[in-house]
Design an enzyme around this catalytic site. Structure first.
Site, PDB file in Angstrom:
ATOM      1  N   GLU A  22       0.848  -1.273   0.078  1.00 31.71           N
ATOM      2  CA  GLU A  22      -0.028   0.003  -0.109  1.00 31.71           C
ATOM      3  C   GLU A  22       0.862   1.116   0.014  1.00 31.71           C
ATOM      4  O   GLU A  22       0.635   2.122   0.807  1.00 31.71           O
ATOM      5  CB  GLU A  22      -0.853   0.031   1.049  1.00 31.71           C
ATOM      6  CG  GLU A  22      -1.858  -1.402   1.189  1.00 31.71           C
ATOM      7  CD  GLU A  22      -2.897  -1.229   2.263  1.00 31.71           C
ATOM      8  OE1 GLU A  22      -2.799  -0.500   3.475  1.00 31.71           O
ATOM      9  OE2 GLU A  22      -3.716  -2.132   2.471  1.00 31.71           O
ATOM     10  N   ASN A  77       2.126  -4.817  -3.418  1.00 33.83           N
ATOM     11  CA  ASN A  77       0.630  -4.924  -3.006  1.00 33.83           C
ATOM     12  C   ASN A  77      -0.036  -3.713  -2.962  1.00 33.83           C
ATOM     13  O   ASN A  77       0.521  -3.043  -1.980  1.00 33.83           O
ATOM     14  CB  ASN A  77       0.746  -6.198  -1.967  1.00 33.83           C
ATOM     15  CG  ASN A  77      -0.809  -6.838  -1.577  1.00 33.83           C
ATOM     16  OD1 ASN A  77      -1.216  -7.146  -2.479  1.00 33.83           O
ATOM     17  ND2 ASN A  77      -0.907  -6.854  -0.486  1.00 33.83           N
ATOM     18  N   HIS A 121     -10.378  -5.664  -2.099  1.00 34.20           N
ATOM     19  CA  HIS A 121     -11.499  -5.576  -0.850  1.00 34.20           C
ATOM     20  C   HIS A 121     -12.624  -4.957  -1.646  1.00 34.20           C
ATOM     21  O   HIS A 121     -12.442  -3.596  -1.820  1.00 34.20           O
ATOM     22  CB  HIS A 121     -10.861  -5.123   0.164  1.00 34.20           C
ATOM     23  CG  HIS A 121      -9.895  -5.759   0.779  1.00 34.20           C
ATOM     24  ND1 HIS A 121     -10.218  -7.002   1.411  1.00 34.20           N
ATOM     25  CD2 HIS A 121      -8.472  -5.261   1.241  1.00 34.20           C
ATOM     26  CE1 HIS A 121      -8.897  -7.345   2.002  1.00 34.20           C
ATOM     27  NE2 HIS A 121      -8.052  -6.511   1.677  1.00 34.20           N
ATOM     28  N   GLU A 155      -6.182 -10.555  -1.917  1.00 32.27           N
ATOM     29  CA  GLU A 155      -6.945 -10.226  -0.535  1.00 32.27           C
ATOM     30  C   GLU A 155      -8.591 -10.244  -0.831  1.00 32.27           C
ATOM     31  O   GLU A 155      -9.187  -9.203  -0.399  1.00 32.27           O
ATOM     32  CB  GLU A 155      -6.573  -9.270   0.384  1.00 32.27           C
ATOM     33  CG  GLU A 155      -4.977  -9.137   0.437  1.00 32.27           C
ATOM     34  CD  GLU A 155      -4.454  -8.011   1.467  1.00 32.27           C
ATOM     35  OE1 GLU A 155      -5.450  -7.210   1.896  1.00 32.27           O
ATOM     36  OE2 GLU A 155      -3.342  -7.598   1.596  1.00 32.27           O
ATOM     37  N   ASP A 158     -12.222  -9.957  -0.845  1.00 29.40           N
ATOM     38  CA  ASP A 158     -13.768 -10.174  -0.172  1.00 29.40           C
ATOM     39  C   ASP A 158     -14.514  -9.184  -0.575  1.00 29.40           C
ATOM     40  O   ASP A 158     -14.150  -8.204  -1.343  1.00 29.40           O
ATOM     41  CB  ASP A 158     -13.472 -10.231   1.369  1.00 29.40           C
ATOM     42  CG  ASP A 158     -12.686  -8.852   2.072  1.00 29.40           C
ATOM     43  OD1 ASP A 158     -12.556  -7.842   1.068  1.00 29.40           O
ATOM     44  OD2 ASP A 158     -12.274  -9.150   2.910  1.00 29.40           O
TER      45      ASP A 158
END
Ligand code: XIL
Length: 348
Positions: free
Chosen positions: A163, A204, A240, A268, A270
């Protein structure tokens, strides 16, 4: 000594107590097997690793969770156990116990391990934030060398920098950026490569799925790294997401990074749902999961990792008020429409 019936009653109580202790020690009930082919098997047929974030303490405690991780996934990412605050809570004091347990269990299950993460502005111990430029650089050198060195030949992929870009498209003003300038990214990759030349090294990023100021900046940072010969192998899109769905240009965005010669991973995934979930919301969620899988397949991504697979253990409900139900299985490890959608999208 009590009377015979009293001794029998006492014996029965002791027996029940022992059975309860044994039940707790083994971690409760077995997982009910999930219908259809395991995700890891379906993924393999498509050349795709299927991963999940794993919580070490819960894996130790809950047998069904352990069993499902082993059965369904070919890759794991420790959810918190390899972050700086976990691995070096005090300067020079390294702690690998919690991460080692996850790694050992993953190796037994024949799973790959994604190391997450070396340089990130969050879950960073306070002492790092207090360092001046020279000391911070030295601390980064030691941290990356020791952590990557410890897991050498076990952890095949690292999220080296996590990030680094802000939503508006600048470099995020972290302690690393403020003290070391934008060169901290190249430095982190070089250090990780020195510590394990065989590991695949990823940058990432969160919220960089669409083509926008953030992903444009990510693109220019990564092109810069490539042209300077910095050892970067891949870019991870966290994904996300929520019921608003994916940006329409998600695939196109990933493709421009792939065209730089980088591996692509979804790291990641979701899909948070406004609580309470209902049938209609869960169907919409399933369609978004379907699109995540298909997008990943379209760009030939290496790994598709879910940020947890059961609503029992998910950061969304823990950190986003009013949101939850973000994963493939409900809190009792039963499939939701999203699980079947992922199976189908993988050809199951
Ligand atoms: C989250 C974990 O899931 C939580 O348990 C923890 O409290 C905070 O961090 N981006 C990342 C992950 O790269 O490390 C974050 O994980 C979620 C957002």
């Amino acid at each position: 000594m009590g009377s015979f019936p009293r001794r029998v009653a006492l014996g029965a109580v002791v027996l029940v107590a022992l059975l309860c202790v044994a039940w707790i020690v083994r971690g409760g009930a077995d997982a009910k097997p999930l219908p259809g082919q395991p995700l890891r098997v379906l993924g393999k047929a498509k050349g795709l690793e299927i991963g999940t974030a794993v919580r070490g303490d819960d894996a130790k405690r809950v047998r069904a969770y352990r069993q499902l991780i082993a059965a369904q996934f070919s890759s794991v990412t420790p959810e918190n156990e390899m972050k700086w605050e976990a691995t070096e809570p005090e300067q020079g004091r390294f702690e690998f116990g919690a991460a080692d347990e996850i790694v050992d269990r993953a190796r037994q299950a024949g799973q790959k391990i994604r190391g997450h993460t070396l340089v990130w502005h969050l879950q960073l111990p306070g002492w790092v934030r207090k360092l001046g430029p020279q000391d911070l650089r030295a601390a980064m050198e030691e941290h990356i060398d020791r952590v990557v060195g410890h897991f050498k030949s076990k952890v095949g992929v690292w999220d080296v920098v996590n990030e680094p870009i802000s939503d508006r498209g600048g470099l995020r003003p972290s302690v690393f950026e403020r003290r070391l300038g934008d060169g901290f990214i190249a430095l982190a990759f070089r250090l990780a490569h020195q510590a394990d030349p065989d590991a695949k090294l990823y940058l990432n990023e969160i919220g960089a799925e669409g083509i926008n100021a953030k992903s444009d900046r990510l693109y220019s940072v990564i092109s810069g790294l490539k042209s300077q010969g910095v050892p970067i192998d891949g870019v991870g899109f966290q994904v996300h997401s929520n019921l608003d769905g994916l940006p329409a240009d998600f695939v196109q965005n990933m493709q421009r990074f792939a065209a730089l010669g980088l591996d692509i991973a979804i790291t990641e995934a979701d899909v948070g749902v406004p609580l309470p979930p209902d049938g209609e919301k869960l169907e919409r969620q399933a369609r978004i999961y379907d699109e995540i899988v298909r997008s990943c397949l379209t760009v030939n991504c290496k790994t598709l990792t879910f940020w947890g697979f059961s609503d029992r253990f998910s950061w969304i409900s823990e950190t986003q008020p009013g949101m939850g139900a973000a994963t493939l299985l409900d809190g009792q490890f039963q499939p939701k429409p999203a699980f079947y959608a992922v199976q189908r999208a993988l050809g199951g």
